[in-house]
Design a protein around this motif. Sequence first.
Motif, PDB file in Angstrom:
ATOM      1  N   PRO A   4       0.434   3.234 -13.325  1.00 57.02           N
ATOM      2  CA  PRO A   4       1.480   2.853 -12.363  1.00 57.02           C
ATOM      3  C   PRO A   4       2.676   2.143 -12.967  1.00 57.02           C
ATOM      4  CG  PRO A   4      -0.708   2.226 -11.577  1.00 57.02           C
ATOM      5  CD  PRO A   4      -0.862   2.625 -13.008  1.00 57.02           C
ATOM      6  N   TRP A   5       2.575   1.736 -14.229  1.00 54.78           N
ATOM      7  CA  TRP A   5       3.689   1.033 -14.861  1.00 54.78           C
ATOM      8  C   TRP A   5       4.595   1.959 -15.659  1.00 54.78           C
ATOM      9  CZ3 TRP A   5      -1.093  -1.043 -14.068  1.00 54.78           C
ATOM     10  CH2 TRP A   5      -1.148  -2.231 -13.333  1.00 54.78           C
ATOM     11  N   ASN A   6       4.215   3.226 -15.835  1.00 58.69           N
ATOM     12  CA  ASN A   6       5.144   4.146 -16.500  1.00 58.69           C
ATOM     13  C   ASN A   6       5.713   5.186 -15.539  1.00 58.69           C
ATOM     14  OD1 ASN A   6       3.073   6.071 -16.303  1.00 58.69           O
ATOM     15  ND2 ASN A   6       2.534   5.970 -18.469  1.00 58.69           N
ATOM     16  N   ILE A   7       5.646   4.866 -14.247  1.00 57.29           N
ATOM     17  CA  ILE A   7       6.321   5.646 -13.207  1.00 57.29           C
ATOM     18  C   ILE A   7       7.334   4.720 -12.543  1.00 57.29           C
ATOM     19  CG2 ILE A   7       6.060   6.965 -11.083  1.00 57.29           C
ATOM     20  CD1 ILE A   7       3.181   7.541 -11.892  1.00 57.29           C
ATOM     21  N   VAL A  28      -5.030   1.148  -6.710  1.00 59.12           N
ATOM     22  CA  VAL A  28      -5.670   0.413  -5.618  1.00 59.12           C
ATOM     23  C   VAL A  28      -6.532  -0.722  -6.173  1.00 59.12           C
ATOM     24  CG1 VAL A  28      -7.301   0.589  -3.707  1.00 59.12           C
ATOM     25  CG2 VAL A  28      -5.636   2.422  -4.099  1.00 59.12           C
ATOM     26  N   ARG A  29      -7.197  -0.470  -7.298  1.00 64.22           N
ATOM     27  CA  ARG A  29      -8.063  -1.497  -7.887  1.00 64.22           C
ATOM     28  C   ARG A  29      -7.273  -2.581  -8.609  1.00 64.22           C
ATOM     29  NH1 ARG A  29     -11.373   3.012  -9.377  1.00 64.22           N
ATOM     30  NH2 ARG A  29     -10.533   2.954 -11.503  1.00 64.22           N
ATOM     31  N   TRP A  30      -6.221  -2.188  -9.324  1.00 67.56           N
ATOM     32  CA  TRP A  30      -5.513  -3.116 -10.200  1.00 67.56           C
ATOM     33  C   TRP A  30      -4.473  -3.960  -9.482  1.00 67.56           C
ATOM     34  CZ3 TRP A  30      -4.357   1.015 -14.513  1.00 67.56           C
ATOM     35  CH2 TRP A  30      -5.565   1.280 -15.218  1.00 67.56           C
ATOM     36  N   VAL A  31      -3.922  -3.452  -8.378  1.00 71.30           N
ATOM     37  CA  VAL A  31      -2.847  -4.161  -7.689  1.00 71.30           C
ATOM     38  C   VAL A  31      -3.347  -4.591  -6.315  1.00 71.30           C
ATOM     39  CG1 VAL A  31      -0.450  -4.060  -6.889  1.00 71.30           C
ATOM     40  CG2 VAL A  31      -1.130  -2.755  -8.917  1.00 71.30           C
ATOM     41  N   PRO A  32      -3.828  -5.820  -6.195  1.00 74.70           N
ATOM     42  CA  PRO A  32      -4.358  -6.275  -4.903  1.00 74.70           C
ATOM     43  C   PRO A  32      -3.247  -6.425  -3.866  1.00 74.70           C
ATOM     44  CG  PRO A  32      -4.254  -8.096  -6.456  1.00 74.70           C
ATOM     45  CD  PRO A  32      -3.912  -6.861  -7.239  1.00 74.70           C
ATOM     46  N   ILE A  33      -3.561  -6.075  -2.640  1.00 67.35           N
ATOM     47  CA  ILE A  33      -2.601  -6.166  -1.554  1.00 67.35           C
ATOM     48  C   ILE A  33      -2.967  -7.351  -0.664  1.00 67.35           C
ATOM     49  CG2 ILE A  33      -1.628  -5.003   0.456  1.00 67.35           C
ATOM     50  CD1 ILE A  33      -0.897  -3.760  -2.231  1.00 67.35           C
ATOM     51  N   SER A  34      -1.997  -8.239  -0.466  1.00 64.83           N
ATOM     52  CA  SER A  34      -2.236  -9.404   0.381  1.00 64.83           C
ATOM     53  C   SER A  34      -2.436  -8.965   1.827  1.00 64.83           C
ATOM     54  CB  SER A  34      -1.033 -10.361   0.293  1.00 64.83           C
ATOM     55  OG  SER A  34      -1.167 -11.402   1.225  1.00 64.83           O
ATOM     56  N   LYS A  35      -3.388  -9.617   2.496  1.00 61.63           N
ATOM     57  CA  LYS A  35      -3.655  -9.303   3.911  1.00 61.63           C
ATOM     58  C   LYS A  35      -2.830 -10.162   4.860  1.00 61.63           C
ATOM     59  CE  LYS A  35      -6.878  -6.400   2.711  1.00 61.63           C
ATOM     60  NZ  LYS A  35      -6.666  -4.947   2.870  1.00 61.63           N
ATOM     61  N   ASP A  36      -2.055 -11.096   4.309  1.00 58.92           N
ATOM     62  CA  ASP A  36      -1.266 -11.990   5.161  1.00 58.92           C
ATOM     63  C   ASP A  36      -0.110 -11.255   5.818  1.00 58.92           C
ATOM     64  OD1 ASP A  36      -2.946 -13.984   4.382  1.00 58.92           O
ATOM     65  OD2 ASP A  36      -1.654 -14.666   2.736  1.00 58.92           O
ATOM     66  N   MET A  76      -5.012   7.666 -11.659  1.00 57.16           N
ATOM     67  CA  MET A  76      -3.943   6.675 -11.582  1.00 57.16           C
ATOM     68  C   MET A  76      -3.856   6.071 -10.184  1.00 57.16           C
ATOM     69  SD  MET A  76      -0.595   6.273 -10.343  1.00 57.16           S
ATOM     70  CE  MET A  76      -0.061   7.966 -10.097  1.00 57.16           C
ATOM     71  N   ARG A  77      -3.953   6.900  -9.140  1.00 57.35           N
ATOM     72  CA  ARG A  77      -3.897   6.393  -7.765  1.00 57.35           C
ATOM     73  C   ARG A  77      -5.083   5.484  -7.474  1.00 57.35           C
ATOM     74  NH1 ARG A  77      -1.153  10.295  -3.396  1.00 57.35           N
ATOM     75  NH2 ARG A  77      -1.829   8.490  -2.174  1.00 57.35           N
ATOM     76  N   ALA A  78      -6.264   5.872  -7.929  1.00 56.26           N
ATOM     77  CA  ALA A  78      -7.448   5.039  -7.715  1.00 56.26           C
ATOM     78  C   ALA A  78      -7.329   3.708  -8.460  1.00 56.26           C
ATOM     79  CB  ALA A  78      -8.693   5.794  -8.162  1.00 56.26           C
ATOM     80  N   ASN A  79      -6.825   3.757  -9.690  1.00 53.89           N
ATOM     81  CA  ASN A  79      -6.645   2.527 -10.463  1.00 53.89           C
ATOM     82  C   ASN A  79      -5.610   1.617  -9.831  1.00 53.89           C
ATOM     83  OD1 ASN A  79      -8.553   3.161 -12.410  1.00 53.89           O
ATOM     84  ND2 ASN A  79      -7.068   4.100 -13.801  1.00 53.89           N
ATOM     85  N   GLY A 101       0.811  -1.216   0.000  1.00 47.99           N
ATOM     86  CA  GLY A 101       0.000   0.000   0.000  1.00 47.99           C
ATOM     87  C   GLY A 101       0.839   1.258   0.000  1.00 47.99           C
ATOM     88  N   PHE A 102       0.162   2.374   0.240  1.00 48.40           N
ATOM     89  CA  PHE A 102       0.825   3.682   0.232  1.00 48.40           C
ATOM     90  C   PHE A 102       1.475   3.934   1.590  1.00 48.40           C
ATOM     91  CE2 PHE A 102      -2.501   4.511  -3.061  1.00 48.40           C
ATOM     92  CZ  PHE A 102      -1.633   4.722  -4.118  1.00 48.40           C
TER      93      PHE A 102
END
Length: 212
Positions: free
Chosen positions: A151-154, A204-212, A199-202, A123-124
Amino acid sequence: MPDPAILPLRAAEPIAVGQHRAIYAHPRDASLLVKVMREEIATERWQRWPKRLQRTLQYTGFVRELKEYIALRARHPGLVLPVSRMVGVVDTDLGLGLVSERVAGPDGKAGPTLATLYERERGFQPWLAQALDVLLRELLACEVILGDLHPWNIVHGSDSRGGPRLVIVDGFGEKHLLPIRSMSRALNRRNTQRLFARMRANLVRWVPISKD
């Protein structure tokens, strides 16, 4: 005998492959990258009307990025720009290549993308959120015209101008036939803020963050 003026890329493994382009390490200078058009995309996409009416055909994006980089250097000669340093064009065995400086990570390899960092950091994290805020301020201060932002061109890393920092490596320059963003600073500013928020909103949607 191979022409020494033509960079050999065909046998190399690309560092990254995007929707339209593939990116290779420069075979003669480790500090540089070479972007080339994917052959199948160039053949399919730019043989159709109205794309084929453009004089630069599949290299229109190269012209757009070079033009924007030159405009930024002309307007802000003393600033460290938030976009990758453009070097020029070169002939390769995969067609014309656009050469830019590599934004490198601590290991000297190509730096991680924002998408990679977001996933790795889960996350951020404060430092990443701060780096994004700095990038947005720099984009607005330099009046960079963004044609696309995701997020892939930064990329995060360092180059000859310093770092580590976030750098836009693709997708900048005026895309519209009528250059409305070039003509209106206010409109370009609003567009940059809109693209950045999307881009920031996308991310969060496109790159899932594991909760483990």
